[in-house]
Design a protein around this motif. Sequence first.
Motif, short mmCIF file in Angstrom:
data_model
loop_
_atom_site.label_atom_id
_atom_site.label_comp_id
_atom_site.label_asym_id
_atom_site.label_seq_id
_atom_site.Cartn_x
_atom_site.Cartn_y
_atom_site.Cartn_z
N ASP A 101 0.87 -1.23 -0.03
CA ASP A 101 -0.02 0.05 0.20
C ASP A 101 0.62 1.35 0.07
O ASP A 101 0.31 2.34 -0.34
N TRP A 102 2.15 0.91 0.33
CA TRP A 102 3.01 2.21 0.30
C TRP A 102 3.99 2.36 -0.77
O TRP A 102 4.16 1.24 -1.42
N ASP A 103 4.58 3.46 -1.06
CA ASP A 103 5.61 3.67 -2.03
C ASP A 103 6.95 3.75 -1.60
O ASP A 103 8.06 3.17 -2.06
N LEU A 104 7.06 4.39 -0.42
CA LEU A 104 8.44 4.91 0.21
C LEU A 104 8.28 4.82 1.64
O LEU A 104 7.24 5.06 2.25
N ALA A 105 9.40 4.35 2.34
CA ALA A 105 9.42 4.49 3.74
C ALA A 105 10.84 4.57 4.22
O ALA A 105 11.71 4.24 3.59
N PHE A 106 10.86 5.16 5.38
CA PHE A 106 12.29 5.14 6.05
C PHE A 106 12.31 3.57 6.97
O PHE A 106 11.47 3.35 7.53
N VAL A 107 13.55 3.35 6.88
CA VAL A 107 13.88 1.90 7.81
C VAL A 107 15.17 2.26 8.18
O VAL A 107 16.26 2.93 7.51
N MET A 124 13.00 -1.79 -4.37
CA MET A 124 13.23 -1.99 -5.72
C MET A 124 14.62 -1.23 -5.85
O MET A 124 14.97 -0.36 -4.82
N PRO A 125 15.34 -1.34 -6.97
CA PRO A 125 16.40 -0.81 -7.09
C PRO A 125 16.49 0.76 -7.26
O PRO A 125 15.35 1.10 -7.80
N ASP A 147 19.66 -0.83 -3.89
CA ASP A 147 18.09 -0.95 -3.61
C ASP A 147 17.84 -0.16 -2.36
O ASP A 147 16.68 -0.28 -1.86
N VAL A 148 18.69 0.66 -1.48
CA VAL A 148 18.50 1.65 -0.74
C VAL A 148 19.20 2.57 -0.66
O VAL A 148 20.41 2.71 -1.35
N VAL A 149 18.79 3.70 -0.28
CA VAL A 149 19.84 4.69 -0.21
C VAL A 149 19.69 5.64 1.29
O VAL A 149 18.51 5.68 1.69
N VAL A 287 12.31 2.15 -1.69
CA VAL A 287 11.19 2.16 -2.51
C VAL A 287 10.71 0.59 -2.54
O VAL A 287 11.45 -0.22 -2.87
N LEU A 288 9.36 0.53 -2.07
CA LEU A 288 8.83 -0.55 -1.79
C LEU A 288 8.24 -1.40 -3.44
O LEU A 288 7.65 -0.76 -4.06
N LYS A 289 8.68 -2.64 -3.65
CA LYS A 289 8.50 -3.25 -4.71
C LYS A 289 6.85 -3.72 -4.77
O LYS A 289 6.43 -4.19 -3.93
#
Length: 380
Positions: A101-107, A124-125, A147-149, A287-289
Amino acid sequence: MSEQVSRKLPRRRVSRRSVLQSSAALLSAPLVAKATAAFGQEKLAGTGEVIVCSYGGSFTEKLRKYVYDPFTKATGIRIVDVTSDLATPVIKAMHEAGRIDWDLAFVNPLDAGYLELRQAGAFMPIDYSLWDDEALKGAPESTRFTDVVVAFQNANLLVYDERAFPKGGPKSWADFWNIKEFPGPRGLGANGLVGVVFALLADGVPYKKLWRLTDDEFDRALKKLHEIKPHITKWWVAGGEPIQLLINREYALTNAFDGRALAAIKQGVPIRMVWDGAAISDNYWTVLKGGPNSANAQKFIAFVNRAQMAAAFTQATGYPGPNQNQLKYLPADLTPLISINPDNAAKTVRLDTAWLAAKRADGKANADYLGERWLAWRAR
C-alpha cells in the motif's frame, strides 16, 4: 533514526517518532528552495501521487512544508502521508500478503526484519539515472546502495554543560572517563552498543581497529565501563532525558543524540557537542517493490537528494542527508553543528551495521549477543 542503533540492545522506551519530531519542532525555519518547473526538471515531472511512510508529528509537518510541498510544486506529484514508528513490521506484513500500500518508507538497517526484507527482494533498485550531477557527486558512494539509499544519519555523541566547565570542557571519551580533571555527575544511555564503543575509544582503541569486535575486545570494554559505572548517576532511556538533565544540572556531561543537542543549542541552552568519537548510524529511504506509484517514488528520492532540498531536509529535521553539496546552502551557524561537516565527520565512528546484523556460529546476531552480555553486566 532513527536514533535506534540495535534491535535488542537495551534502549529508551520512547518512540522514534517523538525523538525526531522533537528535534524538528525546535529548529529555525529553513529556507525553501525555489520550487519551479525548471527546478523539478522535465524528467521529474509527473502526475498522481506518492505514498510516503514517515514518523508523523512535527517531523512530518516540517517535511511537508519544506520538502513535500516544494516537490509537488516542482513536479506536479502529490505526497500522501502515512505514519508508523517502525515501518519494517508493516512492510513485512504487506510483503507476505502480496499487497503493498505504500511507495516509500524510512527504515533503519538494524530494525528487526530489515535484512530479511532486503534478502527477499522487498525493495526496488534505486534509479540513480534520475539524480542530477550535484546529487551524485555530493552523496558518497558508501551512502548509495543498489536497493536503498541513506535518507539521513544521526550521531550519538558526548555533550556537556558549559556552566560546569567554564575553563573548557572535555574533548574526547578519554576525558569523559577522567573524573579528576572533569568532575561532575555523568550520564550514559542504556543502549549497550554505543557504551561499548565509547569505552573502547576511551581505552585507546584506534577508530580503524574498532570493528569488528571480538569477545576479548568486548571484555575490555566492560572492564573500562566498570571504572565509570559508579559515576553514572542515571542510565537514561528516553531520547530527551540527557539534554533535560544537563539543563537541570543533574548531569555535567553525558552522551546524547545530535538532533536533540542541536535543537537545544538553537534555543540558547549552554551545552556543547563533542564530535570526537561520535557514533554514527544511518536511516534509509526504501522504494517498496509492488507499490502503487513506484515511478513517482523514484522521482521523489531524486528530488530530495538534490543539494538545495537536502539542505531543506536538514534544516527541517535536524538530521542531515548524505549530500555534502548541501553545505553551501545551509546557514553558517548551522554547519558546525551537523555530522556531515567535514571537520566533524573526520572525528566520527560509523557503526558496522553489516557485522552487527551478521550471525555468529551459535546462530545469534552479533547485536543480540552484545545485548545479552550488556544486560548481564548491568545487572551485576
